[in-house]
Write an enzyme that holds these catalytic residues in place. Sequence first.
Site, PDB file in Angstrom:
ATOM      1  N   CYS A  89       0.410  -0.985   0.021  1.00 49.04           N
ATOM      2  CA  CYS A  89       0.081   0.179   0.259  1.00 49.04           C
ATOM      3  C   CYS A  89       1.043   1.504   0.150  1.00 49.04           C
ATOM      4  O   CYS A  89       1.768   1.316  -1.072  1.00 49.04           O
ATOM      5  CB  CYS A  89      -1.454  -0.631   0.597  1.00 49.04           C
ATOM      6  SG  CYS A  89      -2.692   0.671   0.930  1.00 49.04           S
ATOM      7  N   HIS A  97      -4.065  -4.527  -0.328  1.00 50.69           N
ATOM      8  CA  HIS A  97      -3.205  -5.839   0.900  1.00 50.69           C
ATOM      9  C   HIS A  97      -3.365  -7.235   1.121  1.00 50.69           C
ATOM     10  O   HIS A  97      -4.592  -7.686   1.159  1.00 50.69           O
ATOM     11  CB  HIS A  97      -3.883  -5.266   1.938  1.00 50.69           C
ATOM     12  CG  HIS A  97      -4.220  -3.428   2.514  1.00 50.69           C
ATOM     13  ND1 HIS A  97      -3.144  -2.820   3.521  1.00 50.69           N
ATOM     14  CD2 HIS A  97      -4.580  -2.760   2.245  1.00 50.69           C
ATOM     15  CE1 HIS A  97      -2.983  -2.150   3.582  1.00 50.69           C
ATOM     16  NE2 HIS A  97      -3.880  -1.390   2.522  1.00 50.69           N
ATOM     17  N   GLU A  99      -2.710  -9.380   3.125  1.00 45.81           N
ATOM     18  CA  GLU A  99      -3.124  -9.715   4.636  1.00 45.81           C
ATOM     19  C   GLU A  99      -4.272  -9.454   4.370  1.00 45.81           C
ATOM     20  O   GLU A  99      -4.870 -10.315   6.011  1.00 45.81           O
ATOM     21  CB  GLU A  99      -2.319  -8.925   5.626  1.00 45.81           C
ATOM     22  CG  GLU A  99      -2.665  -6.927   6.200  1.00 45.81           C
ATOM     23  CD  GLU A  99      -2.352  -6.528   4.920  1.00 45.81           C
ATOM     24  OE1 GLU A  99      -1.895  -6.977   3.966  1.00 45.81           O
ATOM     25  OE2 GLU A  99      -2.364  -4.961   5.225  1.00 45.81           O
TER      26      GLU A  99
END
Lengths: 251, 193
Positions: free
Chosen positions: B77, B175, B177
């Site tokens: 990001c 992202h 994650e």
Amino acid sequence: MLTKRIIPCLDIKDGRTVKGVNFIDLRDAGDPVELAEIYARSGADELVFLDISATEEKRKTLANLVRRVAEKVNIPFTVGGGISSVEDVDILLKNGADKVSINSSAVKRPELINELAAKFGSQCITVAIDAKQIKGQWMVHLVGGKVPTELNLFEWAKEVQERGAGEILFTSMNNDGTKAGFANEALAVLSSKLNIPIIASGGAGNMQHFTDTFIKGKADAALAASVFHFKEIEIKDLKEELRRNGVEVRL
Amino acid sequence: MKIVIIDYGAGNIQSIKFAIERLGYTAILSRDADEIKSANKVIFPGVGEASSAMRMLKSAGLDKVIPALEQPVLGICLGMQLMCTYCEEGDTEGLGIFHARVVKFSNQLKVPQIGWNRIHDLKSDLFKGISEGEFVYLVHSYYVKECEETIASTEYGVEYTSGIQKDNFYGLQFHPEKSSDAGEKILENFLKV
């Protein structure tokens, strides 16, 4: 193309999931972490946890819950309920929340939005607005819709955007708990007046309501609780239906 | 394997740590230059505003450390954006690792872009086992323009860079994650580079 989001909302009290029917009665719908994992697997795009407990221990209990969710869940989640300071937000983000949602505290002290956006970035600041249409006017309400304010929904939403909110979660108190559909007219006005994403909330009862809020209400995301918690609508079925209706979703 | 997540005060790094743990690895959070240099894999996260993130990076002395790293480095990001030459946000000079500029989305669009969008034209081992058009989760107002180093693209008003690579440096706008199973696979691919 960016897809429309489906967001189950989990109301939390003292670390357990509850769902307010018209924000007054509460029914137990299970363990939040377990529910969150089920939703993540079943195709939810995001989750919202709304903490409605009002105990001394609240902050610590919520931080622990956020941490447990972040450990297990691989989709984004927002935490709201009683957040009123930069410090509150810091604790939640540090424990793994992706976004926070503020409501009454922003009405009481609008500068909080600026402070949070400056410190953490607009992308993690959602401002929740509860509003009720009274004599044709959409007025902002506080405390789960119980306390009216002098603020007009559209003017307040514009101010919230200008102060740096990353998105708006709009709950229509006229629709909430009715299962008769979202407040699509007001949503469409919000969407045309603002250029941050709008999450529609309040009124989901069937799959057509979601199609309507994305197409007629121009919402970017739709939030619902009981229809998901009580398995009246399966998220996978809902997304297939939305895709058939020409709404872009993640499947 | 020693995995270090650079902790310079910008953003939700706990989620990245948890995602790595779900994959069966452990990660250390650190801003210590020696700790970072001695890692096998470095993750450079970041959310928030570019100029203040760059200030925090500089005050930790990491603006010199990161570009000199020789092991695989993954910017996520804002981390990826700061690895570019220039960010329009806050008129910020970047680390200059990737030869690309970071500019704001058109005001005809909803900004920030928040949600799930597709990645395509995948060109790296980072995307091994990932289908063209896979969905990932993105939250951002500024984007990296397409360039020679682009390894994944996404469309939001424009086609832009959602993945980038130069030598040992990788960047992802989304992202991993938070991008469900596909995201975890991409993160795992990076840890296996």
